[in-house]
Scaffold this motif. Structure first.
Motif, mmCIF file in Angstrom:
data_model
loop_
_atom_site.group_PDB
_atom_site.id
_atom_site.type_symbol
_atom_site.label_atom_id
_atom_site.label_comp_id
_atom_site.label_asym_id
_atom_site.label_seq_id
_atom_site.Cartn_x
_atom_site.Cartn_y
_atom_site.Cartn_z
ATOM 1 N N ARG A 1 29.782 33.452 22.848
ATOM 2 C CA ARG A 1 29.593 33.344 21.400
ATOM 3 C C ARG A 1 29.555 31.877 21.005
ATOM 4 O O ARG A 1 30.453 31.109 21.343
ATOM 5 C CB ARG A 1 30.733 34.047 20.674
ATOM 6 C CG ARG A 1 30.579 34.011 19.191
ATOM 7 C CD ARG A 1 31.146 35.226 18.576
ATOM 8 N NE ARG A 1 30.880 35.194 17.149
ATOM 9 C CZ ARG A 1 31.296 36.090 16.323
ATOM 10 N NH1 ARG A 1 31.994 37.104 16.759
ATOM 11 N NH2 ARG A 1 31.017 36.001 15.046
ATOM 12 N N ASP B 95 29.729 26.104 22.511
ATOM 13 C CA ASP B 95 30.969 26.836 22.237
ATOM 14 C C ASP B 95 32.225 25.973 22.269
ATOM 15 O O ASP B 95 33.332 26.488 22.364
ATOM 16 C CB ASP B 95 31.108 27.995 23.225
ATOM 17 C CG ASP B 95 31.290 27.527 24.664
ATOM 18 O OD1 ASP B 95 31.024 26.345 24.951
ATOM 19 O OD2 ASP B 95 31.695 28.354 25.499
ATOM 20 N N PHE C 114 34.832 33.128 11.815
ATOM 21 C CA PHE C 114 36.038 33.151 12.651
ATOM 22 C C PHE C 114 37.283 33.122 11.763
ATOM 23 O O PHE C 114 37.248 32.623 10.648
ATOM 24 C CB PHE C 114 36.063 31.943 13.597
ATOM 25 C CG PHE C 114 35.014 32.001 14.665
ATOM 26 C CD1 PHE C 114 35.292 32.522 15.920
ATOM 27 C CD2 PHE C 114 33.730 31.535 14.416
ATOM 28 C CE1 PHE C 114 34.325 32.572 16.902
ATOM 29 C CE2 PHE C 114 32.748 31.590 15.384
ATOM 30 C CZ PHE C 114 33.043 32.105 16.633
ATOM 31 N N HIS C 115 38.382 33.668 12.290
ATOM 32 C CA HIS C 115 39.658 33.618 11.569
ATOM 33 C C HIS C 115 40.143 32.168 11.519
ATOM 34 O O HIS C 115 40.080 31.458 12.530
ATOM 35 C CB HIS C 115 40.720 34.478 12.260
ATOM 36 C CG HIS C 115 40.463 35.948 12.156
ATOM 37 N ND1 HIS C 115 40.608 36.647 10.976
ATOM 38 C CD2 HIS C 115 40.076 36.844 13.092
ATOM 39 C CE1 HIS C 115 40.323 37.917 11.189
ATOM 40 N NE2 HIS C 115 39.976 38.066 12.465
ATOM 41 N N SER D 281 35.120 28.856 21.241
ATOM 42 C CA SER D 281 34.874 30.233 20.798
ATOM 43 C C SER D 281 34.953 31.125 22.036
ATOM 44 O O SER D 281 34.920 30.629 23.165
ATOM 45 C CB SER D 281 33.489 30.335 20.144
ATOM 46 O OG SER D 281 32.487 30.012 21.086
ATOM 47 N N PRO D 282 35.061 32.440 21.836
ATOM 48 C CA PRO D 282 35.090 33.345 22.990
ATOM 49 C C PRO D 282 33.812 33.205 23.815
ATOM 50 O O PRO D 282 32.758 32.815 23.292
ATOM 51 C CB PRO D 282 35.184 34.739 22.359
ATOM 52 C CG PRO D 282 35.711 34.512 20.994
ATOM 53 C CD PRO D 282 35.210 33.164 20.571
ATOM 54 N N ARG E 186 41.423 28.656 20.930
ATOM 55 C CA ARG E 186 40.264 29.546 20.938
ATOM 56 C C ARG E 186 40.266 30.302 19.615
ATOM 57 O O ARG E 186 41.252 30.959 19.262
ATOM 58 C CB ARG E 186 40.318 30.539 22.080
ATOM 59 C CG ARG E 186 38.980 31.294 22.231
ATOM 60 C CD ARG E 186 39.081 32.386 23.199
ATOM 61 N NE ARG E 186 39.570 33.535 22.441
ATOM 62 C CZ ARG E 186 39.879 34.696 22.956
ATOM 63 N NH1 ARG E 186 39.823 34.892 24.227
ATOM 64 N NH2 ARG E 186 40.292 35.678 22.186
ATOM 65 N N LEU E 187 39.176 30.183 18.875
ATOM 66 C CA LEU E 187 39.063 30.906 17.606
ATOM 67 C C LEU E 187 38.651 32.340 17.847
ATOM 68 O O LEU E 187 37.819 32.619 18.719
ATOM 69 C CB LEU E 187 38.028 30.208 16.697
ATOM 70 C CG LEU E 187 38.371 28.805 16.229
ATOM 71 C CD1 LEU E 187 37.261 28.273 15.328
ATOM 72 C CD2 LEU E 187 39.692 28.773 15.489
ATOM 73 N N ASP E 188 39.235 33.255 17.091
ATOM 74 C CA ASP E 188 38.890 34.672 17.192
ATOM 75 C C ASP E 188 37.875 35.035 16.122
ATOM 76 O O ASP E 188 38.013 34.642 14.961
ATOM 77 C CB ASP E 188 40.144 35.539 17.018
ATOM 78 C CG ASP E 188 41.111 35.383 18.174
ATOM 79 O OD1 ASP E 188 40.655 35.227 19.319
ATOM 80 O OD2 ASP E 188 42.335 35.415 17.920
ATOM 81 N N PRO E 189 36.841 35.805 16.501
ATOM 82 C CA PRO E 189 35.834 36.225 15.517
ATOM 83 C C PRO E 189 36.463 37.040 14.396
ATOM 84 O O PRO E 189 37.392 37.817 14.615
ATOM 85 C CB PRO E 189 34.867 37.082 16.339
ATOM 86 C CG PRO E 189 35.102 36.709 17.754
ATOM 87 C CD PRO E 189 36.548 36.291 17.838
ATOM 88 N N VAL F 74 42.835 29.059 11.490
ATOM 89 C CA VAL F 74 44.058 28.825 12.256
ATOM 90 C C VAL F 74 44.847 27.700 11.590
ATOM 91 O O VAL F 74 44.280 26.671 11.216
ATOM 92 C CB VAL F 74 43.734 28.448 13.717
ATOM 93 C CG1 VAL F 74 44.993 28.071 14.479
ATOM 94 C CG2 VAL F 74 43.015 29.591 14.409
#
Length: 129
Positions: free
Chosen positions: A49, A70, A92-93, A45-46, A124-127, A95
């Motif tokens: 977060r 994370d 998270f979006h 994760s970023p 890396r997953l984006d929120p 993928v």
């Protein structure tokens, strides 16, 4: 060393791999007892977060383990082929990934090959918000 000598040396080195049967070379140098999965996936994760548990669908029996708040690491697959997977985590979006794991033949020079070229991926997953 002259260029002729270098050519002869190169020729000898290459023929050593071609002339030795796989069984003889492997007997002399046993392969390590280490499993290398076809697909190694690290999901993060970023920064700052935390990452909730993830769901990996589209493949059979992914083996995932958490490494800190994370990061989650997964081993996927059992051999060469095309792997199509979806990774989801709450907040998270999602993928979608398509990974090709090419077959790799064992030869005298790579007798410890698992029979495929393992693929290592970092994601890396984006929120979502």
């Amino acid at each position: 060393m002259t260029s002729r000598s270098l050519g002869l040396l190169t020729s000898l080195m290459l023929s050593a791999c071609v002339e030795n049967p796989v069984d003889e070379v492997c007997r002399e140098q046993p392969c390590p007892a280490v499993y290398t999965p076809p697909v190694s996936l690290v999901v993060r994760s970023p920064a700052g977060r935390s990452l909730p548990d993830i769901t990996v669908t589209g493949v059979e029996n992914p083996s995932c383990a958490r490494f800190g708040p994370d990061e989650i690491s997964c081993f996927i697959g059992t051999g060469p082929g095309q792997y199509v997977l979806d990774i989801q985590a709450e907040g998270f979006h999602p993928v979608h990934l398509e990974v090709n794991v090419p077959q790799e033949e064992q030869t005298a020079c790579n007798c410890c090959s698992p029979g495929y070229a393992p693929q290592a991926l970092r994601l890396r997953l984006d929120p979502a918000t």
